[in-house]
Design a protein around this motif. Sequence first.
Motif, PDB file in Angstrom:
ATOM      1  N   GLU A 128      -2.984  -0.560  -7.962  1.00 30.49           N
ATOM      2  CA  GLU A 128      -1.968  -1.605  -7.839  1.00 30.49           C
ATOM      3  C   GLU A 128      -0.674  -1.185  -8.544  1.00 30.49           C
ATOM      4  N   SER A 129      -0.796  -0.436  -9.641  1.00 29.02           N
ATOM      5  CA  SER A 129       0.384  -0.042 -10.413  1.00 29.02           C
ATOM      6  C   SER A 129       0.494   1.469 -10.577  1.00 29.02           C
ATOM      7  N   LEU A 130      -0.140   2.217  -9.677  1.00 29.76           N
ATOM      8  CA  LEU A 130      -0.168   3.670  -9.792  1.00 29.76           C
ATOM      9  C   LEU A 130       0.186   4.293  -8.446  1.00 29.76           C
ATOM     10  N   SER A 131       1.086   5.264  -8.442  1.00 29.90           N
ATOM     11  CA  SER A 131       1.428   5.971  -7.212  1.00 29.90           C
ATOM     12  C   SER A 131       0.358   7.012  -6.901  1.00 29.90           C
ATOM     13  N   LEU A 132       0.414   7.586  -5.714  1.00 24.85           N
ATOM     14  CA  LEU A 132      -0.537   8.638  -5.370  1.00 24.85           C
ATOM     15  C   LEU A 132      -0.352   9.854  -6.274  1.00 24.85           C
ATOM     16  N   SER A 133       0.895  10.193  -6.575  1.00 24.45           N
ATOM     17  CA  SER A 133       1.125  11.312  -7.487  1.00 24.45           C
ATOM     18  C   SER A 133       0.631  10.971  -8.885  1.00 24.45           C
ATOM     19  N   GLY A 134       0.801   9.724  -9.275  1.00 26.21           N
ATOM     20  CA  GLY A 134       0.274   9.292 -10.562  1.00 26.21           C
ATOM     21  C   GLY A 134      -1.236   9.360 -10.604  1.00 26.21           C
TER      22      GLY A 134
ATOM     23  N   LEU B 149       0.833  -1.197   0.000  1.00 24.85           N
ATOM     24  CA  LEU B 149       0.000   0.000   0.000  1.00 24.85           C
ATOM     25  C   LEU B 149       0.871   1.251   0.000  1.00 24.85           C
ATOM     26  N   PRO B 150       0.344   2.382  -0.460  1.00 24.36           N
ATOM     27  CA  PRO B 150       1.143   3.615  -0.521  1.00 24.36           C
ATOM     28  C   PRO B 150       1.705   4.008   0.848  1.00 24.36           C
ATOM     29  N   ASP B 151       2.903   4.560   0.832  1.00 26.72           N
ATOM     30  CA  ASP B 151       3.529   5.073   2.052  1.00 26.72           C
ATOM     31  C   ASP B 151       2.939   6.453   2.318  1.00 26.72           C
ATOM     32  N   HIS B 152       1.928   6.489   3.178  1.00 28.83           N
ATOM     33  CA  HIS B 152       1.201   7.736   3.409  1.00 28.83           C
ATOM     34  C   HIS B 152       0.641   7.723   4.829  1.00 28.83           C
ATOM     35  N   PRO B 153       0.586   8.874   5.501  1.00 31.37           N
ATOM     36  CA  PRO B 153       0.055   8.901   6.871  1.00 31.37           C
ATOM     37  C   PRO B 153      -1.360   8.344   6.996  1.00 31.37           C
ATOM     38  N   SER B 154      -2.205   8.560   5.999  1.00 32.01           N
ATOM     39  CA  SER B 154      -3.576   8.035   6.065  1.00 32.01           C
ATOM     40  C   SER B 154      -3.592   6.516   6.023  1.00 32.01           C
ATOM     41  N   VAL B 155      -2.686   5.938   5.259  1.00 37.07           N
ATOM     42  CA  VAL B 155      -2.580   4.477   5.204  1.00 37.07           C
ATOM     43  C   VAL B 155      -2.103   3.943   6.543  1.00 37.07           C
TER      44      VAL B 155
ATOM     45  N   THR C 107      -6.364   3.155   1.002  1.00 37.29           N
ATOM     46  CA  THR C 107      -5.965   3.819  -0.241  1.00 37.29           C
ATOM     47  C   THR C 107      -6.914   4.960  -0.579  1.00 37.29           C
ATOM     48  N   ALA C 108      -8.205   4.746  -0.395  1.00 37.12           N
ATOM     49  CA  ALA C 108      -9.173   5.809  -0.664  1.00 37.12           C
ATOM     50  C   ALA C 108      -8.937   7.008   0.250  1.00 37.12           C
ATOM     51  N   ARG C 109      -8.583   6.756   1.496  1.00 36.48           N
ATOM     52  CA  ARG C 109      -8.294   7.851   2.423  1.00 36.48           C
ATOM     53  C   ARG C 109      -7.036   8.609   2.000  1.00 36.48           C
ATOM     54  N   ALA C 110      -6.018   7.884   1.574  1.00 35.32           N
ATOM     55  CA  ALA C 110      -4.799   8.542   1.110  1.00 35.32           C
ATOM     56  C   ALA C 110      -5.075   9.378  -0.130  1.00 35.32           C
ATOM     57  N   LEU C 111      -5.874   8.863  -1.042  1.00 36.68           N
ATOM     58  CA  LEU C 111      -6.229   9.618  -2.245  1.00 36.68           C
ATOM     59  C   LEU C 111      -6.993  10.889  -1.882  1.00 36.68           C
ATOM     60  N   ALA C 112      -7.935  10.774  -0.944  1.00 33.83           N
ATOM     61  CA  ALA C 112      -8.699  11.948  -0.523  1.00 33.83           C
ATOM     62  C   ALA C 112      -7.781  13.009   0.065  1.00 33.83           C
ATOM     63  N   ALA C 113      -6.793  12.578   0.848  1.00 29.88           N
ATOM     64  CA  ALA C 113      -5.850  13.521   1.444  1.00 29.88           C
ATOM     65  C   ALA C 113      -5.009  14.217   0.390  1.00 29.88           C
ATOM     66  N   GLU C 114      -4.858  13.553  -0.759  1.00 36.42           N
ATOM     67  CA  GLU C 114      -4.082  14.127  -1.861  1.00 36.42           C
ATOM     68  C   GLU C 114      -4.966  14.833  -2.883  1.00 36.42           C
ATOM     69  N   GLY C 115      -6.233  15.011  -2.549  1.00 32.09           N
ATOM     70  CA  GLY C 115      -7.116  15.782  -3.416  1.00 32.09           C
ATOM     71  C   GLY C 115      -7.828  15.002  -4.490  1.00 32.09           C
TER      72      GLY C 115
ATOM     73  N   PHE D 243     -12.549   5.637 -14.164  1.00 28.96           N
ATOM     74  CA  PHE D 243     -12.606   4.601 -13.137  1.00 28.96           C
ATOM     75  C   PHE D 243     -11.232   4.462 -12.490  1.00 28.96           C
ATOM     76  N   LEU D 244     -11.214   4.364 -11.170  1.00 35.74           N
ATOM     77  CA  LEU D 244      -9.969   4.171 -10.432  1.00 35.74           C
ATOM     78  C   LEU D 244     -10.169   3.008  -9.473  1.00 35.74           C
ATOM     79  N   GLU D 245      -9.419   1.945  -9.683  1.00 37.00           N
ATOM     80  CA  GLU D 245      -9.576   0.715  -8.901  1.00 37.00           C
ATOM     81  C   GLU D 245      -8.642   0.709  -7.699  1.00 37.00           C
ATOM     82  N   MET D 246      -9.222   0.479  -6.527  1.00 33.15           N
ATOM     83  CA  MET D 246      -8.425   0.374  -5.311  1.00 33.15           C
ATOM     84  C   MET D 246      -7.713  -0.988  -5.282  1.00 33.15           C
ATOM     85  N   PRO D 247      -6.613  -1.084  -4.526  1.00 29.50           N
ATOM     86  CA  PRO D 247      -5.888  -2.358  -4.473  1.00 29.50           C
ATOM     87  C   PRO D 247      -6.607  -3.370  -3.601  1.00 29.50           C
ATOM     88  N   PRO D 248      -6.280  -4.651  -3.843  1.00 26.25           N
ATOM     89  CA  PRO D 248      -5.296  -5.174  -4.792  1.00 26.25           C
ATOM     90  C   PRO D 248      -5.938  -5.546  -6.138  1.00 26.25           C
TER      91      PRO D 248
END
Length: 309
Positions: free
Chosen positions: A292-298, A21-27, A68-76, A266-271
């Motif tokens: 699964e193959s996309l970073s948060l910045s991506g 999973l992404p290295d993020h405080p929300s995760v 992952t959804a929480r991390a994405l929300a934190a990143e806008g 469409f954005l699929e959450m892992p895995p």
Amino acid sequence: MSIAFLFPGQGAQSPGFLHRLPDHPSVAATLQEATTVLGREILELDGGAALQSTVAVQLGLLVAGVATARALAAEGVAPAMVAGLSVGSFAAAVTAGALALADALRLVDRRARLMEQACPAGFGMVAVTGLPQRRVEAIIGAIHGPAAPLYLANLNGPAEFVLSGADAALDRAIETAQQAGARRAERLAVAVPSHCPLMDGAAAALTAAIESVPVAAPRIPVVGNRRARALRDAAAVWEELATNLAHPVRWSDSVTLMAEHGATAFLEMPPGTVLTRLAAAEFPDLPGRCMESLSLSGARTFAARAGDR
């Protein structure tokens, strides 16, 4: 732009998926919350041996999706609507604000244990690709019986189906489907026969368990499995979560509904990557990516580019 978040179900797991999973405080916060609620280290649930357990798999999928959804929300990056396949519905409900993560964890733990108890051994699921629905239903009709129960469990696309049943029936279904020209007919990494009448007792027990759990109206639409409809009130979400394990998953119709209701990406959450592939097969003009193959910045870049379409 209206992004739809897609949350996978059992069968998408692979060893180590929680550790990827992404290295993020929300995760990190979500992993810690899950560990505290469950009283067990959540990161121990994605090892090869642990993934033989339906309980470990379903809990891991819930946590991976919500984190992952929480991390994405934190990143806008926020969804306009959500949908989850099978147990993925719980992660979708949490993301939509209809269910607290702590309650979802307890319910999914209960759900998975009930499913294991209902059919502890000798059952599973098979994916069949490349045959029309009428041919798949004919195969089921020729095999199904008291000693060899077999059901149509998932309608994932025009020629993408999943069958549930007893091992002997599934083995016959694989052989028959291959003889009929199926591109794929193989067992899934699922040890229980989900989304069929074999789960009626488990659904009844889960319904009793969920009655005392607070479910709120979602902030955004949750697209359900049972009827492939947008769930906008608490009662509809409650029914979906309590009963979808015993009813076929109408995923193809759910994806169509999302597109008709304005989903532009469409954005699929892992895995996994299966839901991205299924969406692309039905709506090739709508962009889709999997975390699964996309970073948060991506993901931020993807959302921005999709918004420029």
